[in-house]
Design a protein around this motif. Structure first.
Motif, PDB file in Angstrom:
ATOM      1  N   PHE A 177     -68.146  15.903 -63.009  1.00 39.13           N
ATOM      2  CA  PHE A 177     -69.627  16.521 -64.119  1.00 39.13           C
ATOM      3  C   PHE A 177     -69.134  16.075 -65.533  1.00 39.13           C
ATOM      4  O   PHE A 177     -68.854  14.512 -65.302  1.00 39.13           O
ATOM      5  N   ALA A 178     -70.152  15.659 -66.330  1.00 34.44           N
ATOM      6  CA  ALA A 178     -70.746  14.496 -67.140  1.00 34.44           C
ATOM      7  C   ALA A 178     -71.459  15.450 -68.188  1.00 34.44           C
ATOM      8  O   ALA A 178     -71.178  16.682 -68.454  1.00 34.44           O
ATOM      9  N   ASP A 179     -71.415  14.603 -69.231  1.00 33.15           N
ATOM     10  CA  ASP A 179     -72.297  14.805 -70.813  1.00 33.15           C
ATOM     11  C   ASP A 179     -73.886  13.664 -70.814  1.00 33.15           C
ATOM     12  O   ASP A 179     -73.249  12.971 -70.734  1.00 33.15           O
ATOM     13  N   ALA A 180     -74.554  15.103 -70.699  1.00 33.09           N
ATOM     14  CA  ALA A 180     -75.926  14.347 -70.815  1.00 33.09           C
ATOM     15  C   ALA A 180     -76.549  13.587 -71.944  1.00 33.09           C
ATOM     16  O   ALA A 180     -77.279  12.856 -71.606  1.00 33.09           O
ATOM     17  N   ALA A 181     -75.458  13.694 -72.716  1.00 35.11           N
ATOM     18  CA  ALA A 181     -75.307  12.260 -74.147  1.00 35.11           C
ATOM     19  C   ALA A 181     -74.567  11.274 -73.871  1.00 35.11           C
ATOM     20  O   ALA A 181     -75.320  10.503 -74.717  1.00 35.11           O
ATOM     21  N   ARG A 182     -73.858  10.829 -72.610  1.00 39.94           N
ATOM     22  CA  ARG A 182     -73.079  10.212 -71.911  1.00 39.94           C
ATOM     23  C   ARG A 182     -74.079   9.384 -70.776  1.00 39.94           C
ATOM     24  O   ARG A 182     -74.726   9.807 -70.394  1.00 39.94           O
ATOM     25  N   GLY A 183     -72.959   8.186 -70.931  1.00 41.25           N
ATOM     26  CA  GLY A 183     -73.798   6.729 -69.749  1.00 41.25           C
ATOM     27  C   GLY A 183     -73.005   7.181 -68.845  1.00 41.25           C
ATOM     28  O   GLY A 183     -72.929   6.404 -68.097  1.00 41.25           O
ATOM     29  N   THR A 184     -71.855   9.112 -68.034  1.00 43.93           N
ATOM     30  CA  THR A 184     -70.889   7.919 -67.405  1.00 43.93           C
ATOM     31  C   THR A 184     -70.863   9.415 -66.911  1.00 43.93           C
ATOM     32  O   THR A 184     -71.100  10.433 -66.886  1.00 43.93           O
ATOM     33  N   ILE A 185     -70.862   9.730 -65.138  1.00 41.81           N
ATOM     34  CA  ILE A 185     -70.654  10.769 -64.328  1.00 41.81           C
ATOM     35  C   ILE A 185     -68.891  11.080 -64.728  1.00 41.81           C
ATOM     36  O   ILE A 185     -68.330   9.526 -64.047  1.00 41.81           O
ATOM     37  N   MET A 186     -67.750  12.009 -64.363  1.00 44.31           N
ATOM     38  CA  MET A 186     -66.869  12.185 -64.409  1.00 44.31           C
ATOM     39  C   MET A 186     -66.053  12.478 -62.874  1.00 44.31           C
ATOM     40  O   MET A 186     -66.287  13.719 -62.143  1.00 44.31           O
ATOM     41  N   GLN A 187     -64.552  12.656 -62.731  1.00 43.85           N
ATOM     42  CA  GLN A 187     -64.220  13.401 -61.969  1.00 43.85           C
ATOM     43  C   GLN A 187     -62.855  13.445 -62.464  1.00 43.85           C
ATOM     44  O   GLN A 187     -62.187  12.965 -63.270  1.00 43.85           O
ATOM     45  N   CYS A 188     -62.557  14.428 -61.422  1.00 42.40           N
ATOM     46  CA  CYS A 188     -60.824  15.111 -61.850  1.00 42.40           C
ATOM     47  C   CYS A 188     -60.861  16.080 -60.677  1.00 42.40           C
ATOM     48  O   CYS A 188     -61.556  16.049 -59.898  1.00 42.40           O
ATOM     49  N   ASP A 189     -59.188  16.084 -60.779  1.00 38.49           N
ATOM     50  CA  ASP A 189     -58.430  17.262 -60.027  1.00 38.49           C
ATOM     51  C   ASP A 189     -58.918  18.646 -59.886  1.00 38.49           C
ATOM     52  O   ASP A 189     -58.843  18.972 -61.055  1.00 38.49           O
ATOM     53  N   TYR A 190     -59.122  19.729 -59.530  1.00 39.36           N
ATOM     54  CA  TYR A 190     -59.640  21.174 -60.109  1.00 39.36           C
ATOM     55  C   TYR A 190     -58.742  21.460 -58.924  1.00 39.36           C
ATOM     56  O   TYR A 190     -58.500  21.927 -57.835  1.00 39.36           O
ATOM     57  N   ASP A 191     -57.784  22.323 -59.449  1.00 43.26           N
ATOM     58  CA  ASP A 191     -56.973  23.693 -58.724  1.00 43.26           C
ATOM     59  C   ASP A 191     -57.448  25.330 -59.292  1.00 43.26           C
ATOM     60  O   ASP A 191     -57.680  25.302 -60.717  1.00 43.26           O
ATOM     61  N   ALA A 192     -58.285  25.973 -58.383  1.00 44.62           N
ATOM     62  CA  ALA A 192     -59.181  26.460 -58.817  1.00 44.62           C
ATOM     63  C   ALA A 192     -58.902  27.793 -58.965  1.00 44.62           C
ATOM     64  O   ALA A 192     -58.762  28.674 -59.630  1.00 44.62           O
ATOM     65  N   GLU A 193     -57.320  28.078 -58.271  1.00 48.13           N
ATOM     66  CA  GLU A 193     -56.486  29.563 -58.161  1.00 48.13           C
ATOM     67  C   GLU A 193     -55.662  28.933 -59.204  1.00 48.13           C
ATOM     68  O   GLU A 193     -55.686  30.459 -59.912  1.00 48.13           O
ATOM     69  N   ARG A 194     -55.600  28.098 -60.283  1.00 47.29           N
ATOM     70  CA  ARG A 194     -54.980  28.091 -61.324  1.00 47.29           C
ATOM     71  C   ARG A 194     -55.931  27.797 -62.898  1.00 47.29           C
ATOM     72  O   ARG A 194     -55.406  27.931 -64.073  1.00 47.29           O
ATOM     73  N   ALA A 195     -57.131  27.533 -62.583  1.00 46.34           N
ATOM     74  CA  ALA A 195     -58.074  26.702 -63.356  1.00 46.34           C
ATOM     75  C   ALA A 195     -57.131  25.417 -64.237  1.00 46.34           C
ATOM     76  O   ALA A 195     -58.012  25.269 -65.244  1.00 46.34           O
ATOM     77  N   LYS A 196     -56.974  24.749 -63.351  1.00 47.00           N
ATOM     78  CA  LYS A 196     -56.153  23.557 -63.883  1.00 47.00           C
ATOM     79  C   LYS A 196     -57.042  22.527 -63.022  1.00 47.00           C
ATOM     80  O   LYS A 196     -57.509  22.364 -62.380  1.00 47.00           O
TER      81      LYS A 196
END
Length: 309
Positions: A177-196
Motif C-alpha cells: 500500500f502507499a500514500d500517494a502524497a509520500r515517496g514510499t511503497i509500504m508492505q505488511c503481513d496480512y491476516d484476511a480472516e482477522r483483518a489484522k
C-alpha cells in the motif's frame, strides 16, 4: 527497501481504444472476457473488447474511481464515500444507466474523505482506502476491509493523505500500500480472516520523489507493477526495480493483466487511451494473477455496517 536507477523505456504503445475523459482502475473481467474501467469524469463504465451484443460504454448515475468483480457477476464500485453494487444488463437488453445498490457509507461524519483505491484480497474480501479531498491535505485517510460476513473493519495502518497502490501477493499473506502524497511503497503481513496487519515496513522508494504512487498489481512470479507519476515500474519480490515504461502519448493511470492465459498486459492512459505494449517489452514476463472475486452471495442488506477498531 531497495531502489535501483533504471532507464525509462518510452513507447507509443499499441492504441486499442480511446474513450472518455479519464482513466482509472483497469481490471480484467474474466467472466465476460474483457477489460473494464470506470471514467470518473464522464460517468461511464467502459469495456474492451465490447462483449457480444453489449455497448463498449455504460452510463452510471454516480461516478466511480474504484471497482472490483463479484462472485454473483455484479460489480462492486467505490462511489465517493459509499460502496455500491451494480448489475450489468444482459446481452441484447436495452442499455439503461447503471444505478448502484448502496452497501455502506464510509466515515460518514468526515466530509473530507472519499474512497481512492481498493481491490479484493485472496480470500474474497474487499480492501480499500480513503483520501482527503480537501485543500488542507491532512493525513486523515484510512484503510479498511469489507465483507458480507464481518461488515466493515478498519486496518491498523498509518493514516494517509491518499490511499493508493493496494495489492496482495500471490499467496495473499502480504499486502502493499502507499500514500500517494509520500515517496514510499509500504508492505505488511496480512491476516484476511482477522483483518489484522503486522510488520509494517517499506517495500521500495518511488522512482521519483513527488511523483505519487498509483495503481499496483502483482504478477504470478511475485513481481509488483506500480504506476508512479504516469510511469509504469516493475519491481522484483525484494523491491529492486526491473524496468520502467512510459507511454509517449499520455501518462499511465492503471495496468492489468488479462486474456485467457493472463499473459496480456494492458495500460490505461490518464486521458482514456487503452494501450497494449510492444512485444519486445513483454518478452519473458510472468503471466498475471486472476483477480479474486468479492464474495457477495446472500443478501447484501444483512451486512454489518459497524467499524471494528
Amino acid at each position: 527497501m531497495n531502489s535501483t536507477s533504471t532507464t525509462v523505456a518510452s513507447t507509443p504503445g499499441i492504441m486499442l481504444l480511446r474513450v472518455g475523459q479519464a482513466g482509472c482502475a483497469l481490471r480484467w473481467d474474466a467472466l465476460r472476457q474483457c477489460w473494464r474501467w470506470p471514467d470518473p469524469i464522464g460517468g461511464q463504465l467502459y469495456a474492451w473488447p465490447a462483449p457480444p451484443a453489449m455497448p463498449s460504454g455504460l452510463r452510471m448515475l454516480e461516478t466511480a474511481r474504484v471497482m472490483a468483480f463479484c462472485s454473483s457477476g455484479r460489480i462492486l464500485l467505490g462511489l465517493g464515500k459509499r460502496l455500491g453494487m451494480v448489475e450489468l444488463p444482459a446481452p441484447g437488453q436495452p442499455s439503461r444507466p447503471l444505478q448502484a445498490q448502496v452497501l455502506i457509507t464510509i466515515d460518514a461524519a468526515e466530509p473530507r474523505t472519499s474512497i481512492s483505491d481498493g481491490c479484493v484480497d485472496r480470500d474474497g474480501n474487499f480492501v480499500f482506502g480513503t483520501a482527503n479531498t480537501a485543500q488542507d491535505r491532512r493525513p486523515i485517510g484510512s484503510f479498511y476491509q469489507y465483507s458480507q460476513r464481518y461488515g466493515l473493519r478498519r486496518l491498523a495502518l498509518p493514516a494517509v493523505v491518499t490511499a493508493a497502490s493496494i495489492a496482495f501477493s500471490p499467496d495473499g499473506r502480504r499486502m502493499v500500500f502507499a500514500d500517494a502524497a509520500r515517496g514510499t511503497i509500504m508492505q505488511c503481513d496480512y491476516d484476511a480472516e482477522r483483518a489484522k496487519v503486522s510488520g509494517v515496513k517499506p517495500f521500495s522508494d518511488l522512482m521519483e520523489r513527488g511523483a505519487g504512487a498509483g495503481a499496483a498489481i502483482f504478477d504470478s512470479a511475485g513481481n509488483l507493477w506500480s504506476v508512479q507519476g504516469g510511469v509504469l515500474v516493475q519491481y522484483d519480490v525484494d523491491g529492486q526495480v526491473l524496468q520502467q515504461i512510459a507511454l509517449a502519448r499520455e501518462p499511465a493511470a492503471s495496468v492489468a493483466f488479462g486474456g485467457r492465459r493472463l499473459d496480456q498486459l494492458l495500460v490505461l492512459g490518464a486521458q482514456g487511451g487503452l494501450y497494449g505494449l510492444p512485444p519486445d517489452l513483454l518478452n519473458g514476463l510472468a503471466p498475471g494473477l486472476a483477480d479474486s472475486l468479492f464474495k457477495d452471495s446472500g443478501s447484501a442488506s444483512t451486512c454489518a455496517s459497524r467499524v471494528v477498531r
